[in-house]
Motif scaffolding. Sequence first.
Motif, PDB file in Angstrom:
ATOM      1  N   ASN A  20      -2.996  39.285 -35.201  1.00 40.68           N
ATOM      2  CA  ASN A  20      -3.844  38.153 -35.548  1.00 40.68           C
ATOM      3  C   ASN A  20      -4.201  37.298 -34.328  1.00 40.68           C
ATOM      4  OD1 ASN A  20      -1.276  37.170 -35.188  1.00 40.68           O
ATOM      5  ND2 ASN A  20      -1.377  35.714 -36.871  1.00 40.68           N
ATOM      6  N   THR A  50      -4.054  44.189 -42.564  1.00 44.10           N
ATOM      7  CA  THR A  50      -5.452  44.099 -42.961  1.00 44.10           C
ATOM      8  C   THR A  50      -6.282  43.920 -41.702  1.00 44.10           C
ATOM      9  OG1 THR A  50      -4.874  43.085 -45.066  1.00 44.10           O
ATOM     10  CG2 THR A  50      -7.150  42.827 -44.331  1.00 44.10           C
ATOM     11  N   VAL A  51      -7.194  44.848 -41.477  1.00 45.21           N
ATOM     12  CA  VAL A  51      -8.072  44.799 -40.313  1.00 45.21           C
ATOM     13  C   VAL A  51      -9.458  44.415 -40.826  1.00 45.21           C
ATOM     14  CG1 VAL A  51      -9.046  46.109 -38.388  1.00 45.21           C
ATOM     15  CG2 VAL A  51      -6.692  46.531 -39.119  1.00 45.21           C
ATOM     16  N   SER A  53     -11.734  42.872 -38.784  1.00 41.43           N
ATOM     17  CA  SER A  53     -12.614  43.149 -37.643  1.00 41.43           C
ATOM     18  C   SER A  53     -11.970  44.271 -36.836  1.00 41.43           C
ATOM     19  CB  SER A  53     -12.757  41.889 -36.793  1.00 41.43           C
ATOM     20  OG  SER A  53     -13.614  42.111 -35.711  1.00 41.43           O
ATOM     21  N   ILE A  55     -10.330  46.913 -34.354  1.00 39.11           N
ATOM     22  CA  ILE A  55      -9.458  46.696 -33.195  1.00 39.11           C
ATOM     23  C   ILE A  55      -9.784  47.746 -32.143  1.00 39.11           C
ATOM     24  CG2 ILE A  55      -7.069  46.721 -32.380  1.00 39.11           C
ATOM     25  CD1 ILE A  55      -6.240  45.924 -35.235  1.00 39.11           C
ATOM     26  N   ALA A  79     -11.898  48.934 -39.584  1.00 41.33           N
ATOM     27  CA  ALA A  79     -11.578  47.896 -40.559  1.00 41.33           C
ATOM     28  C   ALA A  79     -11.058  48.553 -41.833  1.00 41.33           C
ATOM     29  CB  ALA A  79     -12.824  47.067 -40.844  1.00 41.33           C
ATOM     30  N   SER A 107      -8.240  42.420 -30.604  1.00 39.06           N
ATOM     31  CA  SER A 107      -8.188  42.251 -32.045  1.00 39.06           C
ATOM     32  C   SER A 107      -8.981  41.003 -32.433  1.00 39.06           C
ATOM     33  CB  SER A 107      -6.718  42.143 -32.486  1.00 39.06           C
ATOM     34  OG  SER A 107      -6.596  42.181 -33.894  1.00 39.06           O
ATOM     35  N   ASN A 111      -7.559  39.321 -38.445  1.00 35.35           N
ATOM     36  CA  ASN A 111      -6.704  40.464 -38.765  1.00 35.35           C
ATOM     37  C   ASN A 111      -5.296  39.978 -39.057  1.00 35.35           C
ATOM     38  OD1 ASN A 111      -8.869  42.159 -38.280  1.00 35.35           O
ATOM     39  ND2 ASN A 111      -8.297  42.550 -36.167  1.00 35.35           N
ATOM     40  N   SER A 112      -4.543  40.742 -39.849  1.00 37.04           N
ATOM     41  CA  SER A 112      -3.161  40.354 -40.151  1.00 37.04           C
ATOM     42  C   SER A 112      -2.271  41.577 -40.201  1.00 37.04           C
ATOM     43  CB  SER A 112      -3.096  39.601 -41.484  1.00 37.04           C
ATOM     44  OG  SER A 112      -3.456  40.462 -42.544  1.00 37.04           O
TER      45      SER A 112
END
Length: 124
Positions: A20, A50-51, A53, A55, A79, A107, A111-112
Amino acid sequence: MYKEVVTVFEEDFLEPKAINAASVTGASVLVANGTMGALTANVVAVTDATVASAITVVIKAAEAKAGEYKEVARGTVAAGSYVAGDLMGSVAIPYNVAKYVKAELTSATSNSGTVRVTGGYLPR
């Protein structure tokens, strides 16, 4: 071996890190020369991720551990939603890579989750 990830001596190109942030770097470095093109850098979800955007995975190498690292390969994690243990992406390491290799991620704060970049081998 579904959902199992074989690592190189339990070492990583990038140790488990939260994704993140705009830039994700770590302290891990692997000795990767002499692998003759059989080595990959695998991005693996350590926790559910959770993507939002995509990476960018940047593989960098140097001849000395404390030397200047230069980009040698690049890949993308698309994503989507990933569960812990999922292989999120893979980047082939060039056959003529310098001795020391590490990974960095570009990243986004949207994102998380936590990922690691670990080594894998291409079948010969």
